[in-house]
Structures are given as structure tokens and as C-alpha cells.
Design a protein around this motif. Structure first.
Motif, mmCIF file in Angstrom:
data_model
loop_
_atom_site.group_PDB
_atom_site.id
_atom_site.type_symbol
_atom_site.label_atom_id
_atom_site.label_comp_id
_atom_site.label_asym_id
_atom_site.label_seq_id
_atom_site.Cartn_x
_atom_site.Cartn_y
_atom_site.Cartn_z
ATOM 1 N N ALA A 1 42.787 -40.986 -31.826
ATOM 2 C CA ALA A 1 41.651 -40.836 -30.880
ATOM 3 C C ALA A 1 40.402 -39.788 -31.465
ATOM 4 C CB ALA A 1 42.082 -40.026 -29.590
ATOM 5 N N GLY A 2 40.953 -39.017 -32.314
ATOM 6 C CA GLY A 2 39.983 -37.953 -32.947
ATOM 7 C C GLY A 2 40.246 -36.566 -32.338
ATOM 8 N N LYS A 3 39.361 -35.739 -32.736
ATOM 9 C CA LYS A 3 39.662 -34.225 -31.894
ATOM 10 C C LYS A 3 38.608 -33.838 -31.161
ATOM 11 C CE LYS A 3 41.053 -30.994 -34.957
ATOM 12 N NZ LYS A 3 40.902 -30.144 -35.953
ATOM 13 N N PHE A 4 38.806 -33.667 -29.996
ATOM 14 C CA PHE A 4 38.026 -33.330 -28.836
ATOM 15 C C PHE A 4 37.707 -32.024 -28.516
ATOM 16 C CE2 PHE A 4 38.280 -37.706 -28.801
ATOM 17 C CZ PHE A 4 37.141 -38.382 -28.063
ATOM 18 N N TYR A 5 36.576 -31.449 -28.462
ATOM 19 C CA TYR A 5 36.510 -29.846 -27.881
ATOM 20 C C TYR A 5 35.871 -29.815 -26.476
ATOM 21 C CZ TYR A 5 36.818 -29.308 -32.990
ATOM 22 O OH TYR A 5 37.458 -29.121 -34.241
ATOM 23 N N PHE A 6 35.852 -28.668 -26.021
ATOM 24 C CA PHE A 6 35.538 -28.418 -24.695
ATOM 25 C C PHE A 6 33.946 -27.610 -24.627
ATOM 26 C CE2 PHE A 6 40.011 -27.997 -24.963
ATOM 27 C CZ PHE A 6 40.512 -28.201 -23.815
ATOM 28 N N PRO A 7 33.395 -28.049 -23.793
ATOM 29 C CA PRO A 7 32.080 -27.799 -23.643
ATOM 30 C C PRO A 7 31.911 -26.409 -23.101
ATOM 31 C CG PRO A 7 32.626 -29.243 -21.668
ATOM 32 C CD PRO A 7 33.770 -29.369 -22.664
ATOM 33 N N ILE A 8 31.435 -25.434 -23.770
ATOM 34 C CA ILE A 8 31.431 -24.063 -23.168
ATOM 35 C C ILE A 8 30.576 -23.662 -22.173
ATOM 36 C CG2 ILE A 8 32.507 -23.302 -25.433
ATOM 37 C CD1 ILE A 8 29.746 -22.386 -26.348
ATOM 38 N N LYS A 9 29.534 -24.646 -21.942
ATOM 39 C CA LYS A 9 28.541 -24.374 -20.806
ATOM 40 C C LYS A 9 29.130 -24.922 -19.487
ATOM 41 C CE LYS A 9 24.487 -24.064 -23.979
ATOM 42 N NZ LYS A 9 23.081 -24.562 -24.093
ATOM 43 N N SER A 10 30.253 -25.222 -19.315
ATOM 44 C CA SER A 10 30.845 -25.854 -18.147
ATOM 45 C C SER A 10 31.866 -25.021 -17.665
ATOM 46 C CB SER A 10 31.507 -27.276 -18.400
ATOM 47 O OG SER A 10 31.983 -27.634 -17.032
ATOM 48 N N GLU B 1 45.640 -28.398 -37.578
ATOM 49 C CA GLU B 1 46.010 -29.271 -38.693
ATOM 50 C C GLU B 1 46.767 -30.435 -38.241
ATOM 51 O OE1 GLU B 1 47.357 -27.238 -42.031
ATOM 52 O OE2 GLU B 1 45.449 -26.162 -42.341
ATOM 53 N N GLY B 2 47.425 -30.326 -37.303
ATOM 54 C CA GLY B 2 48.409 -31.414 -36.424
ATOM 55 C C GLY B 2 47.921 -32.577 -36.267
ATOM 56 N N ARG B 3 48.556 -33.802 -36.440
ATOM 57 C CA ARG B 3 48.202 -35.101 -35.909
ATOM 58 C C ARG B 3 48.128 -35.011 -34.475
ATOM 59 N NH1 ARG B 3 50.986 -41.117 -36.536
ATOM 60 N NH2 ARG B 3 49.720 -41.927 -34.771
ATOM 61 N N TYR B 4 49.204 -34.426 -33.516
ATOM 62 C CA TYR B 4 49.063 -34.253 -32.029
ATOM 63 C C TYR B 4 48.896 -32.908 -31.460
ATOM 64 C CZ TYR B 4 51.998 -38.221 -32.931
ATOM 65 O OH TYR B 4 52.641 -39.439 -33.060
ATOM 66 N N ILE B 5 47.913 -33.127 -30.376
ATOM 67 C CA ILE B 5 47.227 -31.887 -29.823
ATOM 68 C C ILE B 5 47.918 -31.605 -28.441
ATOM 69 C CG2 ILE B 5 45.371 -30.513 -28.920
ATOM 70 C CD1 ILE B 5 45.109 -30.865 -31.764
ATOM 71 N N ALA B 6 48.578 -30.141 -28.226
ATOM 72 C CA ALA B 6 49.105 -29.952 -27.153
ATOM 73 C C ALA B 6 48.306 -28.751 -26.563
ATOM 74 C CB ALA B 6 50.544 -29.776 -27.190
ATOM 75 N N PHE B 7 48.252 -28.349 -25.195
ATOM 76 C CA PHE B 7 47.704 -27.463 -24.764
ATOM 77 C C PHE B 7 48.654 -26.688 -23.870
ATOM 78 C CE2 PHE B 7 44.462 -30.346 -25.327
ATOM 79 C CZ PHE B 7 43.493 -29.767 -25.957
ATOM 80 N N LEU B 8 48.723 -25.308 -24.182
ATOM 81 C CA LEU B 8 49.649 -24.052 -23.264
ATOM 82 C C LEU B 8 48.893 -22.990 -23.231
ATOM 83 C CD1 LEU B 8 52.540 -23.928 -22.364
ATOM 84 C CD2 LEU B 8 52.927 -22.847 -24.142
ATOM 85 N N ASP B 9 48.441 -22.629 -22.051
ATOM 86 C CA ASP B 9 47.901 -21.378 -21.661
ATOM 87 C C ASP B 9 48.922 -20.295 -21.588
ATOM 88 O OD1 ASP B 9 45.454 -22.887 -21.179
ATOM 89 O OD2 ASP B 9 45.185 -22.583 -19.030
ATOM 90 N N SER B 10 48.382 -19.056 -21.639
ATOM 91 C CA SER B 10 49.187 -17.993 -22.129
ATOM 92 C C SER B 10 50.141 -17.468 -20.896
ATOM 93 C CB SER B 10 48.414 -16.746 -22.672
ATOM 94 O OG SER B 10 47.355 -16.534 -21.617
ATOM 95 N N ASP B 11 50.016 -18.289 -19.616
ATOM 96 C CA ASP B 11 50.918 -17.814 -18.520
ATOM 97 C C ASP B 11 51.740 -18.863 -18.288
ATOM 98 O OD1 ASP B 11 48.569 -19.201 -17.506
ATOM 99 O OD2 ASP B 11 48.122 -17.809 -16.150
#
Length: 251
Positions: free
Chosen positions: A161-170, A81-91
């Protein structure tokens, strides 16, 4: 009021590392965040460790079927629901000023995407390669030759920019996602400050460069729609730049 940032985290059997990741988020100086963790059906103590933390900003969902990191990230993005998207892997790990510095820069410079320096570390978070520097503006065209954007050190603005998803087939889903994003926005801005640590685990798929040449070729051929010759050209550039990226030993 400060804008909400959504932190996107896929996790799978991360019990050995996720405690440090959790602490790095809880110690952020910017406090208006939601943390959307999607567990990919772990069978170690990952879920037990996460559930120890009674913080309503931490929102864990456990999938019923293992679907890979890209799918897990997408499940978190769907709930974001946030305006900003940040990514943090679990390690991986953020310094306390990470969120605040990234968001302040985006707001002050009207930037749609920013990325910072990050340390490349071993499993104990000790540096083993030189710090990866955020040293140039990123565009769609220069990102074709080398992926300078890492999830741990990149943030974007969904309002602009909108929300962008990851292609699961790549198997190169992060690179495809960044390229799709940079088709929409003009550029990503560098912040020359080290604020994250990327844990280079021995069994990491991303380190097996020889095994993913074909997958990288398909980034261009299947997902960008390039010709065979053009796809081979960019794959060769990516391979050469990747070798340089990981061959500079810290010591």
C-alpha cells in the motif's frame, strides 16, 4: 525470516498509563518488531519510565517542540523500517497475540489492511462500553460515513500500500489518513477477535463529539475536496453513527 513490524506511538504526559502499554508490547508473541516512540515534549515522568527499559527494539525520540499527536506519529513513521505498520497510543493496550494474529491473517489472506475488535475501557482498563466489533469489510465509501478503524486495532502493509502520513492541520487526522489509504487499496479486512483495549480518558478530545463537528466537516470539505452539500451530508452521517457508537453502555 519473519517480517519486521513497526509500532508507531506518540506520547505526551503519559506517566500514569505508559507502563501498562510497554508491558503489553514486551509480552507480544510476535517478537520481530521495532517500537518507534516519539515524545511530544512531556513534562512528567514519561521519558524516565520509557528509559528504564533496556530493549534495543524500543527507539525513543523526544521532540524539541510540541506539535500534536499527528506530527509525533509522522516523526515515528519517517523512521519506520518495517513492512507492517501498527499504531499504539501511549495509554492503550494489546493482548499478547495481537501482532502475531494480525500479521498471520494479512499473509494468509493477502490483505493490505486488517482491523480487529477492541474493548472500550475506563482509565483503569475496565470495560465501560460494549466491545467495538470488526464486523464488516471497510472501503473508502463506507468509511466516509463512520470511521470504523482505530489506531489501536488496525495494521497495514507498506509493501503493498505504501506508507501513509497524518495531516497535521486536521484534528481528525486519523480519519483523513485512513481515507487516503483506502483510496489506494480496495478494502480492509475484519478480524472478529478482541485483541486490544482502548482507554477512554475523561479529557480525551476524541470523546467531545459536539466540539469536533466542524473538524469532521473539514475532513470532507478541505481534505477530500467535496462540495459543501456533500460534506454536510457525510458529516450528518458521521455524527449519527458516532452517537450510536458511543451510546451503547456496557452494563
Amino acid at each position: 525470516m519473519k517480517e519486521l513490524v513497526s509500532i508507531i506511538t506518540p506520547c505526551y504526559n503519559s506517566a500514569d498509563f505508559i507502563e501498562e502499554t510497554i508491558q503489553s508490547v514486551l509480552h507480544q508473541t510476535y517478537e520481530n518488531w521495532e517500537w518507534l516512540i516519539t515524545d511530544d515534549l512531556s513534562h512528567d515522568k514519561t521519558i524516565e519510565i520509557i528509559n528504564k527499559y533496556n530493549d534495543p527494539r524500543i527507539k525513543l525520540v523526544v521532540l524539541e517542540k510540541n506539535g500534536g499527536a499527528g506530527n509525533a506519529r509522522n516523526k515515528s513513521l519517517e523512521r519506520a523500517e518495517g513492512r507492517y505498520i501498527a499504531f499504539l497510543d501511549s495509554d492503550d493496550f494489546w493482548y499478547p497475540e495481537y501482532l502475531e494474529t494480525m500479521i498471520d491473517y494479512m499473509q494468509d489472506h493477502h490483505a493490505e489492511l486488517v482491523y480487529c475488535n477492541y474493548s472500550r475501557c475506563d482509565e483503569k482498563l475496565q470495560p465501560i462500553l460494549k466491545v467495538f466489533k470488526a464486523d464488516r469489510i471497510v472501503t473508502f465509501h463506507n468509511l466516509l460515513k463512520t470511521c470504523r478503524l482505530a489506531p489501536v486495532s488496525t495494521m497495514y502493509d507498506t509493501k503493498r500500500a505504501g506508507k501513509f502520513y497524518f495531516p497535521i492541520k486536521s484534528k481528525r487526522e486519523d480519519h483523513v489518513m485512513w481515507l487516503n489509504l483506502l483510496k489506494v487499496i480496495t478494502e480492509g479486512h475484519p478480524i472478529d477477535k478482541t485483541m486490544a483495549k482502548y482507554r477512554m480518558r475523561e479529557n480525551s478530545v476524541s470523546r467531545k463529539k459536539k466540539n469536533i463537528i466542524k473538524d469532521q466537516y473539514l475532513v470532507y470539505k478541505d481534505f477530500m475536496g467535496f462540495s459543501t452539500l456533500k460534506s454536510l451530508y457525510y458529516t450528518a452521517n458521521w455524527a449519527m453513527n458516532g452517537f450510536m457508537k458511543y451510546s451503547k453502555i456496557f452494563n
